[in-house]
Scaffold this active site. Structure first.
Site, PDB file in Angstrom:
ATOM      1  N   ASP A 196       0.802  -1.094  -0.011  1.00 34.01           N
ATOM      2  CA  ASP A 196      -0.024  -0.087  -0.058  1.00 34.01           C
ATOM      3  C   ASP A 196       0.831   1.248  -0.130  1.00 34.01           C
ATOM      4  O   ASP A 196       0.323   2.516   0.128  1.00 34.01           O
ATOM      5  CB  ASP A 196      -1.102  -0.069   1.144  1.00 34.01           C
ATOM      6  N   ASP A 221      -5.284  35.206 -35.011  1.00 33.76           N
ATOM      7  CA  ASP A 221      -5.009  33.883 -34.629  1.00 33.76           C
ATOM      8  C   ASP A 221      -6.444  33.096 -33.995  1.00 33.76           C
ATOM      9  O   ASP A 221      -7.028  32.269 -34.180  1.00 33.76           O
ATOM     10  CB  ASP A 221      -3.888  33.498 -33.719  1.00 33.76           C
ATOM     11  N   GLY A 269      -5.474  20.189 -33.739  1.00 34.26           N
ATOM     12  CA  GLY A 269      -6.956  19.633 -34.391  1.00 34.26           C
ATOM     13  C   GLY A 269      -7.193  20.259 -35.762  1.00 34.26           C
ATOM     14  O   GLY A 269      -7.555  19.359 -36.655  1.00 34.26           O
ATOM     15  N   MET A 270      -6.862  21.231 -36.120  1.00 37.95           N
ATOM     16  CA  MET A 270      -6.779  21.882 -37.707  1.00 37.95           C
ATOM     17  C   MET A 270      -5.804  21.172 -38.497  1.00 37.95           C
ATOM     18  O   MET A 270      -6.411  21.001 -39.451  1.00 37.95           O
ATOM     19  CB  MET A 270      -6.410  23.354 -37.361  1.00 37.95           C
TER      20      MET A 270
END
Lengths: 564, 450
Positions: free
Chosen positions: A42, A351, A486-487
């Site tokens: 533990d 941007d 993503g782009m």
């Protein structure tokens, strides 16, 4: 009626078990040793601290092992022996006996062991007051910190060594900087910088790097700053109740809330200064302590140095004649916002225009999820489809914070529910924990990690605060980079991978033996980028199946009908 | 193995307090669920167990693993809920979502303490859901790390068929060989092939790749272990399945592998129950040649470690075999910490260790069972070994103090068995030494303030 929670099928949990919280507090302090009453294996906390924090020192946590013999006969002398042994070996200031899920069920009288052990120990010994089945890691940490602070202030009170005299200059305690906390070390540095800018001295920082021997000095500070919602509030409330210390709990995350936090700090300081002045004039005995105070206020480095003027934000209190209490503060905020932090300018730059209205889902601990939601919605113009937290115990606060900044709120510690929600909403980016990062990977959605639970990559060596003005820059980078990636993904999909040949040939399907007519190609261009590849594939499949060589607009529509 | 030990010197056995760091035995689900492809492992425990699994197994959590927690809440502990109903519900859910061929229940400390009768409930739930349920108590009250696998294999052994599926009267008395211990499939194939080249066919493995491929076990079965932590499984195979255990050193390192094969050959070559396919004799020369060739290939690694000293803090029970191999490589072992030592199951390994020490003319190491990490660190400070093999919680602090370490858990997760993988062991052992050789000239070897 008692709520019956049934046995749960679980793969992943957001907040750890209670003893982890206690151990985080204990090992954050200097020279505090925790002894877990636990079975073999533990002590995994030691691995996490050693690996994630890349800690150079041995983690001051050992286990008093619960094994078969203990089950049969009870711990008997074992816990007491382990405590006294550790007292001799390490000579810690404090030994914290930490119960685990196992000891919760065994119901041994650990308090009794503590009392017996402290008779033979130089160290202070206390039992962490946490129940595995009632609280989670975060609640336990909050509670343990309060328990330790209370213990030492009570002790000092009894020995009448608590200093109630305030420091000469305005000062603050920072409460809630922890080991294994999400970017805590960097945040701490940033907060120190912020307070130094405001001409406020740091009294104590707890628990990280703090000494329990110095806890008696906590009341000397003018106020407490509690940067995170999860850990430290109990301590701040205790200090408020027992030592009349005000606290500021607005997290300075994001441009707007950093400003709010600074204004609250200034108001708090003015109130304290006023109180002190009143006391001072009323009580001559305190004169010695405080009559140098106005000088100290004006002597220090100027709050905001503009053309030789030194408009200290507390000037009016100090000298009683200036009436522009907030001028300096507002100038500071304005300057930092517009020129030191790049985030305000960034959200104005073109941007950031591309991000307008992009759908996101946010999930994390209460503090980070709430403040990031506000930043994305208010400061960057994104659309937060859903904001959520796993801090179920703090759901009301969370709802109140994000109200008006998101379409929907989810309060859950079930990761499958969060995963399903993300799959359903199909956001352009996710901001969440490591778990959401993996959900994103599976769904092909980029994810920025904004909150614990975390992996080793969330303990960067470089300077990455989330708080204060530098924090706003870091967050802007994180958000922007998530979306750019993503782009890029979308572009790759549109142009069919990294090979650019196909773009040059001006035909989308040179090798297929199919001929796209010009109008059909034009029609294809009308299809939104992210599904274009799929549409193209479907049409070509349909054409092949029906022996069509020349793909016309009609073919496309037929294919669409055939597919629907 | 024939031994002719001339020295009177004895290995020193000690036992300390048991205050040491190791992984919880439930971690065995990590490799076992991958090994047994149609299984599902259900760990019945608390948030503590779940948190350990989640953090220790890191990325595997996200690969739709075939393991999960049945997380006990306060109402389960205080018996307000019916364990039977709850477990049945959860197992039904698993059946629906994954439809495994077997569900393995891993009992934990909590189920031990509240005395949840897993063994009693399993057969009834098994009947209701029509999926075999195997119960293994891999808890931290009784076991350390790799011993978790031992408890699972011991439980699985009970499920192995006694009679072959295709009952053939003439073949009933055929002796067979089954190896036990979970290794990646490639390693299993490698070891099987080594034996095959000596004319011995391996009839099965425990565990097999799939639950319904579990080997046949009966009084004609010879069994041999490939890992030192499988003493419970060995006992179960002998007592419950009446198998004949071949005691041998473990096939770790070329020396261990050679002795392991030799021992199996020597046992199975007995004329009364020979299982040699064509009655061939063992070509031990061939085996010696093979071993020598492997050693020769290791030359570049041996140069790096010869004469250097090692200290095993102990956490996974592989320590004796690894120490024996490293001594044969020319290292000096100061201390072998080990969680638990079954002197009967490891008898041949211990004898080989002793023999290797004599052969290499190095002092016998002390073997410390249930070590105390605090005391060990004091000894490490005094002895200043060239390499400390230790768990993750102590590795970074030791490195910061200028002591070179190797993370011991890596030996559990790497392919270390047989002739082919001897190189991999040395790759692991020498990596920190090679790394630190590169850095040592820079001068910042101690990175803590005194």
């Amino acid at each position: 009626m008692i709520e019956q929670i049934s046995m749960k099928l679980a793969y992943w949990m957001y907040a750890g078990p209670a003893h982890i919280g206690t151990l985080r507090v204990a090992s954050s302090f200097k020279n505090v040793h925790a002894i877990m009453h636990a079975p073999l294996g533990d002590d995994y906390f030691n691995v996490m601290r050693s690996m994630l924090e890349r800690e150079r020192d041995f983690t001051p946590v050992t286990a008093s092992i619960v094994d078969r013999h203990v089950l049969a006969r009870g711990s008997q002398e074992k816990v007491v022996e382990n405590i006294t042994r550790k007292d001799k070996e390490e000579e810690p200031d404090l030994i914290l006996l930490t119960p685990t899920c196992t000891s919760s069920i065994l119901q041994e009288d650990l308090q009794n062991f503590v009392e017996r052990a402290s008779l033979n120990c130089q160290s202070d010994v206390i039992l962490a007051d946490v129940n595995h089945y009632r609280v989670n890691e975060l609640q336990a940490a909050d509670r343990t910190l309060e328990q330790i602070v209370r213990f030492y202030l009570d002790k000092s009170k009894n020995q009448s060594v608590v200093t109630q005299n305030k420091t000469l200059k305005p000062s603050a305690n920072i409460i809630g900087i922890f080991t294994l906390g999400f970017h805590n070390q960097h945040d701490c540095r940033e907060l120190k910088r912020l307070l130094t800018d405001l001409n406020i001295q740091i009294n104590e920082i707890i628990p990280e790097g703090g000494s329990v021997q110095n806890l008696k000095n906590l009341p000397k500070a003018w106020f407490n700053l509690v940067p995170y919602r999860e850990i430290g509030l109990m301590t701040a409330l205790y200090l408020e109740k027992n030592f009349h210390m005000p606290y500021v709990s607005t997290t300075p995350m994001g441009i707007i809330d950093t400003a709010v936090c600074i204004r609250e700090i200034c108001q708090t300081i003015q109130q304290v200064a006023l109180t002190l002045q009143n006391q001072n004039s009323k009580n001559q005995r305190l004169k010695e302590g405080f009559d140098t105070y106005p000088n100290a206020m004006t002597e220090g480095p100027p709050f905001e140095n503009r053309g030789g003027e030194t408009p200290s934000p507390f000037a009016q209190v100090c000298e009683g004649e200036r009436h522009l209490p907030f001028e300096g503060v507002e100038n500071y905020i304005d300057r930092q916002t517009r020129f030191v932090s790049q985030a305000a300018w960034f959200s104005r730059s073109i941007d950031c225009q591309n991000l307008t209205g992009k759908k996101t889902v946010i999930f994390g601990d209460a503090t980070h999820a709430a403040y990031i939601t506000k930043i994305l919605a208010r400061e960057m113009g994104l659309r937060v489809s859903c904001a959520g937290t796993y801090c179920k115990h703090d759901a009301d606060w969370f709802r109140e914070q994000v109200q008006g900044f998101c379409d929907d709120v989810v309060i859950s510690d079930d990761h499958t529910q969060v995963g399903d929600l993300i799959a359903k909403l199909e956001p352009s980016a996710i901001f969440g924990t490591q778990m959401e990062r993996h959900i994103g990977k599976r769904l092909d959605i980029p994810c920025g990690v904004i909150s614990a639970p975390v992996h080793i990559q969330n303990f960067p060596l470089g300077y990455r605060p989330f708080l204060g003005y530098e924090g706003t820059n870091q967050i802007a980078d994180l958000v922007y980079n998530s979306f750019t990636l993503g782009m890029e993904d979308k572009l790759l999909e549109i142009f069919n991978g990294h090979d650019t040949k196909e773009v040059i040939t001006k035909s989308l399907s040179t090798e297929s033996g199919l001929n796209w007519t010009v109008p059909a190609l034009k029609e294809l261009e009308n299809v939104p980028g992210f599904v274009r590849g799929k549409v193209k594939r479907n049409v070509e499949k349909f054409a092949r199946q029906n022996n069509i060589v020349n793909i016309t607009v009609e073919t496309m529509f037929e294919a669409k009908e055939a597919n629907s | 193995m024939t031994t002719n030990i001339l020295s009177n010197e004895k290995i020193v056995f000690e036992c300390e307090t048991g205050n040491y760091h190791t992984f919880c035995p439930i971690s065995c689900v990590a490799w076992l669920y991958q090994k047994i492809e149609d299984s599902f492992f259900l760990v019945i425990g608390t948030k503590t167990c779940g948190y350990f699994l989640q953090n220790a197994l890191g990325v595997m959590i996200f690969a739709e693993p075939r393991y999960a927690m049945a997380e006990l809440e306060e109402s389960d502990i205080s018996a307000q809920l019916n364990d039977y109903k709850e477990l049945k519900r959860i197992c039904f859910q698993i059946k629906q979502d994954r439809n495994p061929s077997v569900i393995v229940w891993i009992g934990t400390c909590t189920t031990e303490i509240i005395k949840m009768d897993l063994e009693g409930m399993a057969p009834n739930i098994e009947k209701e859901i029509q999926i075999p349920i195997v119960v293994a108590r891999a808890n931290g009250l009784d076991y350390a790390f790799t011993q978790g696998e031992d408890t699972v294999l011991a439980a699985l052994a009970q499920r192995c068929p006694t009679v072959p599926a295709k009952l053939n009267n003439s073949s009933i008395a055929q002796p067979s060989l089954v190896l036990f211990g979970s290794v990646p499939n490639t390693v299993a194939t490698q070891l099987s092939n080594e034996l095959k080249s000596q004319g011995i066919t391996v009839n099965g493995w425990l565990p097999a790749q799939r639950y319904n491929e579990l080997p046949v076990l009966n009084e004609n079965t010879y069994v041999c272990g490939i890992n030192p932590f499988l003493s419970r499984t060995a006992t179960t195979l002998m007592r419950r399945k009446k198998c004949k255990l071949i005691g041998a050193p473990f096939p770790i390192g070329p020396d261990g592998t050679r002795y392991w094969i030799e021992k199996i050959c020597s046992v199975l070559n007995r004329p009364e129950d020979s299982i040699f396919s064509e009655g061939r004799n063992i070509n031990l020369n061939n085996l010696h040649e093979r071993e020598t060739k492997i050693w020769n290939n290791l030359e570049e690694y041996l140069k790096l470690i010869q004469g250097k000293s090692v200290f095993f803090m102990g956490d996974n029970l592989l320590e004796i075999s690894l120490a024996r191999f490293l001594i044969r490589c020319g290292m000096i072992v100061y201390e072998i910490g080990i969680p638990y030592l079954d002197k009967r199951f490891q008898a041949c390994e211990l004898t080989l260790l002793k023999q290797t020490c004599i052969q290499m003319k190095v002092p016998m190491p002390r073997i410390v069972e249930k070590p105390d990490n605090y005391n060990q660190i004091q000894r490490i400070r005094e002895l200043k070994p060239d390499l400390v093999i230790t768990g993750l919680s102590l590795a970074n602090p030791l490195e910061a103090r200028g002591i070179t370490t190797k993370w011991s858990v890596e030996f559990t997760f790497s392919q270390i068995h047989g002739f082919t993988n001897a190189r991999d062991i040395l790759e692991l052992v020498t990596r920190p030494i090679r790394r630190n050789t590169n850095l040592t000239s820079l001068g910042w070897n101690t990175l803590v303030l005194k």
